[in-house]
Design an enzyme around this catalytic site. Sequence first.
Site, PDB file in Angstrom:
ATOM      1  N   SER A 125       4.393  -5.022  -6.713  1.00 19.49           N
ATOM      2  CA  SER A 125       4.127  -5.452  -5.336  1.00 19.49           C
ATOM      3  C   SER A 125       4.105  -6.966  -5.233  1.00 19.49           C
ATOM      4  CB  SER A 125       2.765  -4.892  -4.909  1.00 19.49           C
ATOM      5  OG  SER A 125       2.335  -5.484  -3.697  1.00 19.49           O
ATOM      6  N   TYR A 150      -6.707  -3.670  -6.736  1.00 18.55           N
ATOM      7  CA  TYR A 150      -5.387  -3.030  -6.586  1.00 18.55           C
ATOM      8  C   TYR A 150      -4.303  -4.003  -7.054  1.00 18.55           C
ATOM      9  CZ  TYR A 150      -0.904  -2.119  -4.565  1.00 18.55           C
ATOM     10  OH  TYR A 150       0.457  -1.980  -4.416  1.00 18.55           O
ATOM     11  N   LYS A 154      -1.526  -4.080 -10.515  1.00 19.68           N
ATOM     12  CA  LYS A 154      -0.073  -4.301 -10.537  1.00 19.68           C
ATOM     13  C   LYS A 154       0.269  -5.420 -11.532  1.00 19.68           C
ATOM     14  CE  LYS A 154       1.103  -1.104  -7.746  1.00 19.68           C
ATOM     15  NZ  LYS A 154       1.771   0.110  -8.292  1.00 19.68           N
ATOM     16  N   GLY A 298      -8.984 -11.758   2.880  1.00 19.27           N
ATOM     17  CA  GLY A 298      -7.984 -11.444   1.847  1.00 19.27           C
ATOM     18  C   GLY A 298      -6.552 -11.559   2.331  1.00 19.27           C
TER      19      GLY A 298
HETATM   20  C1  WQD Z   1       0.235  -6.820   7.538  1.00 14.20           C
HETATM   21  C2  WQD Z   1      -0.236  -7.821   8.580  1.00 14.20           C
HETATM   22  C3  WQD Z   1      -2.609  -8.035   8.748  1.00 14.20           C
HETATM   23  C4  WQD Z   1      -3.398  -4.032  10.280  1.00 14.20           C
HETATM   24  C5  WQD Z   1      -0.684  -4.593   2.077  1.00 14.20           C
HETATM   25  C6  WQD Z   1      -0.974  -4.670   0.618  1.00 14.20           C
HETATM   26  C7  WQD Z   1       0.315  -4.705  -0.141  1.00 14.20           C
HETATM   27  C8  WQD Z   1       1.162  -3.521   0.246  1.00 14.20           C
HETATM   28  C9  WQD Z   1       1.410  -3.513   1.737  1.00 14.20           C
HETATM   29  C10 WQD Z   1       0.740  -1.771  -1.344  1.00 14.20           C
HETATM   30  C11 WQD Z   1      -1.405  -8.666   8.088  1.00 14.20           C
HETATM   31  C12 WQD Z   1      -2.007  -7.482  10.037  1.00 14.20           C
HETATM   32  C13 WQD Z   1      -2.757  -5.156   9.783  1.00 14.20           C
HETATM   33  C14 WQD Z   1      -4.020  -4.084  11.556  1.00 14.20           C
HETATM   34  C15 WQD Z   1      -3.314  -6.360  11.789  1.00 14.20           C
HETATM   35  N1  WQD Z   1       0.527  -2.325  -0.135  1.00 14.20           N
HETATM   36  N2  WQD Z   1      -2.722  -6.295  10.533  1.00 14.20           N
HETATM   37  N3  WQD Z   1      -3.950  -5.257  12.260  1.00 14.20           N
HETATM   38  O1  WQD Z   1      -1.859  -6.702   3.950  1.00 14.20           O
HETATM   39  O2  WQD Z   1       0.543  -7.567   4.063  1.00 14.20           O
HETATM   40  O3  WQD Z   1      -0.022  -5.759   2.481  1.00 14.20           O
HETATM   41  O4  WQD Z   1       0.115  -3.473   2.370  1.00 14.20           O
HETATM   42  O5  WQD Z   1       1.502  -2.125  -2.193  1.00 14.20           O
HETATM   43  O6  WQD Z   1       0.029  -4.665  -1.526  1.00 14.20           O
HETATM   44  O7  WQD Z   1      -1.644  -5.901   0.369  1.00 14.20           O
HETATM   45  O8  WQD Z   1       0.022  -5.270   4.902  1.00 14.20           O
HETATM   46  O9  WQD Z   1       0.198  -3.866   6.905  1.00 14.20           O
HETATM   47  O10 WQD Z   1      -2.116  -4.295   5.908  1.00 14.20           O
HETATM   48  O11 WQD Z   1      -0.928  -6.121   7.092  1.00 14.20           O
HETATM   49  O12 WQD Z   1      -3.277  -7.424  12.443  1.00 14.20           O
HETATM   50  O13 WQD Z   1      -4.628  -3.102  12.058  1.00 14.20           O
HETATM   51  O14 WQD Z   1      -0.691  -7.116   9.718  1.00 14.20           O
HETATM   52  O15 WQD Z   1      -3.609  -8.982   9.051  1.00 14.20           O
HETATM   53  O16 WQD Z   1      -1.243  -9.959   8.619  1.00 14.20           O
HETATM   54  P1  WQD Z   1      -0.392  -6.441   3.884  1.00 14.20           P
HETATM   55  P2  WQD Z   1      -0.747  -4.799   6.225  1.00 14.20           P
END
Ligand code: WQD
Length: 339
Positions: A125, A150, A154, A298
């Site tokens: 990832s 997590y 990785k 985070g």
């Molecule tokens: C994307 C953006 C949030 C939800 C994570 C893991 C990564 C991978 C993919 C496993 C961010 C914003 C999100 C919400 C929001 N997983 N957001 N409202 O955090 O980039 O990555 O998932 O491998 O390892 O870290 O993805 O989809 O959670 O967030 O505003 O209800 O959307 O702040 O900017 P992320 P995400």
Amino acid sequence: MKILVTGGLGFIGSHTVVELQHEGFEVVIIDDLSNASIDVLEGITKITGTKPHFKALDLKVKADVQQFFEAHKDIAGVIHFAASKAVGESVQSPLKYYENNINTLVYVLQELSQLTHKNFIFSSSCTVYGQADELPISENAPVKPAESPYGNTKQIGEEIIRDACKVDQSLNSIALRYFNPIGAHSSAEIGELPIGAPQNLVPYITQTAVGLRDQLSVFGDDYPTKDGTCVRDYIHVVDLAKAHVVALQRLIASKNKSNFEIFNLGTGKGSSVLEVVKSFEKVSGTKLNYKIVARRDGDVTEAYAETTKASNDLGWKTELTLDDAMASAWKWEQKIRNK
Ligand code: WQD
């Protein structure tokens, strides 16, 4: 050729099984069903017409892993998806994550190293980069201290594979560092099935639009980005699945340049949260109910892939767009809610 796909009933695993079958591979799936439904097997079969072999098995039980490989010595390659992957949950239950994501990797590698063909694709990832200093992010970017257990699993996983490949030159492995996988197969027979309230942006958007959630919370619009919201590289899960088949074929054909390679899998384009919302509104023809709230702990500000190595060495690049992904995610959400 028989390919083992661990976690093959999961979101990315199931889409990869479909692409493997399209390429004529025989597929055996191992899944412990802890975060996937057995119905996914039917979805895959409806798309390809071929039901994959399936074994419900907990890879944390070493004896069961040994027994499985005893019965499948003709495996030509392994694509290892099986792992827990919720960042927030990993902070609350780190030992569950280290046990499930590390022990299982070690047991699978130990059995693989007894086989004739030792081709191994690892699901990694972009989270290993943390907030990269340079954008776009290349494979040479430094791996930063993980922001979550997590992400640490990785990083540790890649190190375990690196060490195993150092002492066993006949073990060939590729780690694929995914950016943000989204969307669903165009048939709407398989897709993302988050359990409970989705942590990720796109399923939260589609569940809000379908009426399952009241409102999307946008976590912060005061970041130093184009519109103040975080930027990510959203890659269509079907493009991502195809990359796994290309990587496996690279190893089977011995085209790899070393016995441990790393590739970023992304579109190379950064999209902000509000751009993803706009894309959804455009492809769905519906207005999304959202509000701006405080930042989420985070979250990195910006991350998107440098795609040169994947296109030059792997010979793979994405073909589908953000709009394609959002339209497929919406079609899938409506299908599973019988809307
Ligand atoms: C994307 C953006 C949030 C939800 C994570 C893991 C990564 C991978 C993919 C496993 C961010 C914003 C999100 C919400 C929001 N997983 N957001 N409202 O955090 O980039 O990555 O998932 O491998 O390892 O870290 O993805 O989809 O959670 O967030 O505003 O209800 O959307 O702040 O900017 P992320 P995400």
